[in-house]
Design a protein around this motif. Structure first.
Motif, PDB file in Angstrom:
ATOM      1  N   GLN A 248       0.811  -1.218   0.000  1.00  0.00           N
ATOM      2  CA  GLN A 248       0.000   0.000   0.000  1.00  0.00           C
ATOM      3  C   GLN A 248       0.842   1.264   0.000  1.00  0.00           C
ATOM      4  OE1 GLN A 248      -2.828  -0.773  -0.667  1.00  0.00           O
ATOM      5  NE2 GLN A 248      -4.300   0.822  -0.136  1.00  0.00           N
ATOM      6  N   ALA A 249       2.054   1.166   0.532  1.00  0.00           N
ATOM      7  CA  ALA A 249       2.944   2.327   0.552  1.00  0.00           C
ATOM      8  C   ALA A 249       3.422   2.704  -0.849  1.00  0.00           C
ATOM      9  CB  ALA A 249       4.139   2.049   1.457  1.00  0.00           C
ATOM     10  N   GLU A 250       3.163   1.844  -1.840  1.00  0.00           N
ATOM     11  CA  GLU A 250       3.585   2.111  -3.217  1.00  0.00           C
ATOM     12  C   GLU A 250       2.535   2.896  -4.005  1.00  0.00           C
ATOM     13  OE1 GLU A 250       4.782  -1.469  -5.199  1.00  0.00           O
ATOM     14  OE2 GLU A 250       5.963  -2.181  -3.488  1.00  0.00           O
ATOM     15  N   MET A 251       1.402   3.210  -3.394  1.00  0.00           N
ATOM     16  CA  MET A 251       0.385   3.992  -4.092  1.00  0.00           C
ATOM     17  C   MET A 251       0.868   5.425  -4.259  1.00  0.00           C
ATOM     18  SD  MET A 251      -3.452   2.814  -2.994  1.00  0.00           S
ATOM     19  CE  MET A 251      -3.431   3.803  -1.513  1.00  0.00           C
ATOM     20  N   LYS A 252       0.908   5.903  -5.483  1.00  0.00           N
ATOM     21  CA  LYS A 252       1.366   7.263  -5.761  1.00  0.00           C
ATOM     22  C   LYS A 252       0.202   8.186  -6.103  1.00  0.00           C
ATOM     23  CE  LYS A 252       5.825   5.584  -7.484  1.00  0.00           C
ATOM     24  NZ  LYS A 252       6.507   5.897  -6.236  1.00  0.00           N
ATOM     25  N   SER A 253      -0.911   7.617  -6.540  1.00  0.00           N
ATOM     26  CA  SER A 253      -2.104   8.416  -6.826  1.00  0.00           C
ATOM     27  C   SER A 253      -3.313   7.502  -6.744  1.00  0.00           C
ATOM     28  CB  SER A 253      -2.012   9.061  -8.213  1.00  0.00           C
ATOM     29  OG  SER A 253      -1.912   8.072  -9.216  1.00  0.00           O
ATOM     30  N   TYR A 254      -4.445   8.081  -6.344  1.00  0.00           N
ATOM     31  CA  TYR A 254      -5.658   7.281  -6.173  1.00  0.00           C
ATOM     32  C   TYR A 254      -6.832   8.191  -5.835  1.00  0.00           C
ATOM     33  CZ  TYR A 254      -4.047   7.984  -1.358  1.00  0.00           C
ATOM     34  OH  TYR A 254      -3.595   8.556  -0.192  1.00  0.00           O
ATOM     35  N   SER A 255      -8.028   7.670  -6.037  1.00  0.00           N
ATOM     36  CA  SER A 255      -9.234   8.312  -5.515  1.00  0.00           C
ATOM     37  C   SER A 255      -9.700   7.475  -4.337  1.00  0.00           C
ATOM     38  CB  SER A 255     -10.315   8.390  -6.590  1.00  0.00           C
ATOM     39  OG  SER A 255     -10.655   7.104  -7.070  1.00  0.00           O
ATOM     40  N   PHE A 256     -10.510   8.062  -3.474  1.00  0.00           N
ATOM     41  CA  PHE A 256     -10.889   7.338  -2.266  1.00  0.00           C
ATOM     42  C   PHE A 256     -12.269   7.772  -1.793  1.00  0.00           C
ATOM     43  CE2 PHE A 256      -8.483  11.112  -1.110  1.00  0.00           C
ATOM     44  CZ  PHE A 256      -9.283  11.700  -0.139  1.00  0.00           C
ATOM     45  N   THR A 257     -12.887   6.921  -1.013  1.00  0.00           N
ATOM     46  CA  THR A 257     -14.153   7.222  -0.364  1.00  0.00           C
ATOM     47  C   THR A 257     -14.216   6.418   0.920  1.00  0.00           C
ATOM     48  OG1 THR A 257     -16.567   7.248  -0.632  1.00  0.00           O
ATOM     49  CG2 THR A 257     -15.382   5.399  -1.600  1.00  0.00           C
ATOM     50  N   GLY A 258     -14.920   6.943   1.922  1.00  0.00           N
ATOM     51  CA  GLY A 258     -14.978   6.203   3.182  1.00  0.00           C
ATOM     52  C   GLY A 258     -15.966   6.805   4.154  1.00  0.00           C
ATOM     53  N   ASN A 259     -16.136   6.094   5.262  1.00  0.00           N
ATOM     54  CA  ASN A 259     -16.999   6.575   6.333  1.00  0.00           C
ATOM     55  C   ASN A 259     -16.555   5.933   7.638  1.00  0.00           C
ATOM     56  OD1 ASN A 259     -18.866   4.054   6.880  1.00  0.00           O
ATOM     57  ND2 ASN A 259     -18.792   4.290   4.654  1.00  0.00           N
ATOM     58  N   ALA A 260     -16.929   6.552   8.747  1.00  0.00           N
ATOM     59  CA  ALA A 260     -16.513   6.049  10.057  1.00  0.00           C
ATOM     60  C   ALA A 260     -17.531   6.415  11.119  1.00  0.00           C
ATOM     61  CB  ALA A 260     -15.145   6.619  10.431  1.00  0.00           C
ATOM     62  N   ASP A 261     -17.696   5.531  12.077  1.00  0.00           N
ATOM     63  CA  ASP A 261     -18.462   5.810  13.293  1.00  0.00           C
ATOM     64  C   ASP A 261     -17.460   5.806  14.437  1.00  0.00           C
ATOM     65  OD1 ASP A 261     -21.200   5.915  12.303  1.00  0.00           O
ATOM     66  OD2 ASP A 261     -20.928   3.803  11.825  1.00  0.00           O
ATOM     67  N   LEU A 262     -17.332   6.933  15.129  1.00  0.00           N
ATOM     68  CA  LEU A 262     -16.273   7.104  16.118  1.00  0.00           C
ATOM     69  C   LEU A 262     -16.840   7.367  17.511  1.00  0.00           C
ATOM     70  CD1 LEU A 262     -14.062   9.534  14.012  1.00  0.00           C
ATOM     71  CD2 LEU A 262     -13.818   7.058  14.176  1.00  0.00           C
ATOM     72  N   ASN A 263     -16.256   6.715  18.483  1.00  0.00           N
ATOM     73  CA  ASN A 263     -16.557   6.981  19.887  1.00  0.00           C
ATOM     74  C   ASN A 263     -15.241   6.891  20.646  1.00  0.00           C
ATOM     75  OD1 ASN A 263     -17.852   7.450  22.306  1.00  0.00           O
ATOM     76  ND2 ASN A 263     -18.412   5.307  22.595  1.00  0.00           N
ATOM     77  N   LEU A 264     -14.391   7.890  20.438  1.00  0.00           N
ATOM     78  CA  LEU A 264     -13.031   7.884  20.968  1.00  0.00           C
ATOM     79  C   LEU A 264     -12.928   8.789  22.183  1.00  0.00           C
ATOM     80  CD1 LEU A 264     -11.126   8.211  17.575  1.00  0.00           C
ATOM     81  CD2 LEU A 264     -11.752   6.108  18.777  1.00  0.00           C
TER      82      LEU A 264
ATOM     83  N   VAL B 224     -14.405   1.839  10.764  1.00  0.00           N
ATOM     84  CA  VAL B 224     -13.933   2.611   9.624  1.00  0.00           C
ATOM     85  C   VAL B 224     -14.002   1.759   8.364  1.00  0.00           C
ATOM     86  CG1 VAL B 224     -12.005   3.880   8.614  1.00  0.00           C
ATOM     87  CG2 VAL B 224     -12.363   3.944  11.087  1.00  0.00           C
ATOM     88  N   ALA B 225     -14.542   2.323   7.292  1.00  0.00           N
ATOM     89  CA  ALA B 225     -14.572   1.667   5.983  1.00  0.00           C
ATOM     90  C   ALA B 225     -13.966   2.619   4.964  1.00  0.00           C
ATOM     91  CB  ALA B 225     -15.999   1.307   5.596  1.00  0.00           C
ATOM     92  N   GLN B 226     -13.005   2.141   4.195  1.00  0.00           N
ATOM     93  CA  GLN B 226     -12.344   2.983   3.198  1.00  0.00           C
ATOM     94  C   GLN B 226     -12.153   2.180   1.924  1.00  0.00           C
ATOM     95  OE1 GLN B 226     -10.784   6.286   3.459  1.00  0.00           O
ATOM     96  NE2 GLN B 226      -8.805   6.145   2.443  1.00  0.00           N
ATOM     97  N   ALA B 227     -12.369   2.835   0.777  1.00  0.00           N
ATOM     98  CA  ALA B 227     -12.169   2.189  -0.527  1.00  0.00           C
ATOM     99  C   ALA B 227     -11.246   3.053  -1.373  1.00  0.00           C
ATOM    100  CB  ALA B 227     -13.513   1.990  -1.227  1.00  0.00           C
ATOM    101  N   TYR B 228     -10.386   2.407  -2.168  1.00  0.00           N
ATOM    102  CA  TYR B 228      -9.460   3.092  -3.065  1.00  0.00           C
ATOM    103  C   TYR B 228      -9.757   2.685  -4.502  1.00  0.00           C
ATOM    104  CZ  TYR B 228      -6.782   3.507   1.304  1.00  0.00           C
ATOM    105  OH  TYR B 228      -6.392   3.761   2.594  1.00  0.00           O
TER     106      TYR B 228
END
Length: 326
Positions: free
Chosen positions: A41-57, A288-292
């Motif tokens: 994953q550290a080799e990603m140089k460009s990308y689009s992304f979308t995500g969402n999270a429910d947090l109780n920190l 947390v959910a994230q998509a690339y």
């Protein structure tokens, strides 16, 4: 007849051993391949992304006289629901996202568009800006004022990406491979086929996973400190928590990996408790959910540089803690 029985018994033993070995191999491979994907994953140089999270920190402890605006901003990112989408590249460095925050206990969502381009950060803060108005932060100026390296340089971004990858690998490094599973994830939204690697936290393995994570907790703190994500005091506070850390069930960590080895989807659900330096019990949980997408392809940037953005100095006056006289 006796020879035949011995042959049949030997065949059964060999088949059982073969199946057992195959099962262990798959379990080992699932953890190994998750580790490889985190590295990739550290080799990603460009990308689009979308995500969402429910947090109780847990909110960081606030010092007397701390700025109320800073506290309000922290609340937006600590408790409630977050949604985001955008695009990013590391060379040249450019980043944009539309972030929507719905704080816990509120039905009203706040939208925070952010753009980084040409070494300048542009952000809209709903509590401070009018519609369409942005603040502008020159990162070279900020680095000069803070005496620290520019956190948005190509090298800094690569280091952050590598640090988060290393931290994730470290967190699972002592977890028994038998708890990891591999399965066909089917097709992603763009039709790409993917494989799922997953760790489920259950009542059966919760204690074992807790012990594995506790063993790496101090090292995790040092990793985040060395990258500049944690301050020295934050790292020490993390280390102090390790003795009482307790991972709760249910929970899960899942990644979906494409044929090139890149993580295309991440889903994390964790809940844990610990004893704070105040001697009281604390708990935090998050999902947390994230998509690339468009990995290492031409980024789909849409935002233009805002005109007449307000300067950095105005932000600092609002978020910096007030000076106290002794």
């Amino acid at each position: 007849m006796l020879h035949k029985r011995k042959s049949t018994l030997l065949l059964a033993v060999l088949m059982t051993a073969s199946l057992t070995a195959a099962g262990c191999s798959e379990e080992n491979h699932a953890k190994e391949r998750m580790d490889q994907a985190l590295t990739k994953q550290a080799e990603m140089k460009s990308y689009s992304f979308t995500g969402n999270a429910d947090l109780n920190l847990e909110m960081p402890s606030q010092k007397e006289g701390s700025n109320p605006m800073t506290s309000a901003l922290l609340t937006m990112f600590m408790k409630g629901k977050l949604e985001w989408n955008g695009a990013a590249s590391t060379d040249p460095v450019r980043f944009e996202t539309d972030l929507k925050s719905t704080p816990a206990g509120s039905a009203a969502a706040l939208e925070l568009p952010v753009l980084f381009k040409d070494n300048k950060l542009f952000l809209h803060i709903p509590m401070l800006n009018k519609d369409g108005e942005y603040y502008s932060v020159d990162m070279a100026e900020l680095a000069k004022l803070s005496g620290q390296a520019n956190p948005m340089s190509p090298d800094s971004l690569k280091n952050i990406s590598k640090t988060m990858s290393d931290a994730a690998k470290l967190a699972i490094s002592d977890v028994n491979p038998k708890w990891f599973a591999e399965s066909d994830a089917g097709a992603l939204k763009d039709g790409t086929k993917a494989v799922s690697y997953r760790l489920d936290i259950t009542d059966k393995n919760r204690k074992e996973i807790t012990d594995a994570l506790k063993a790496k907790w101090p090292q995790l703190a040092d990793t985040l400190k060395s990258s500049g994500i944690f301050t020295g005091s934050q790292a020490e506070e993390w280390k102090a928590q390790s003795a009482t850390l307790d991972v709760k069930a249910p929970g899960s960590i899942e990644i979906k990996v494409d044929s090139a080895g890149f993580i295309r989807e991440q889903n994390v659900s964790l809940s844990l408790s610990y004893q704070g330096k105040d001697g009281k019990g604390h708990s935090s949980s998050f999902r947390v959910a994230q998509a690339y997408n468009d990995v290492n392809q031409s980024p789909k940037f849409q935002k233009e540089e805002p005109k007449n953005a307000r300067p950095l100095s105005e932000i600092l006056k609002l978020i910096m803690p007030p000076k106290t006289t002794k």
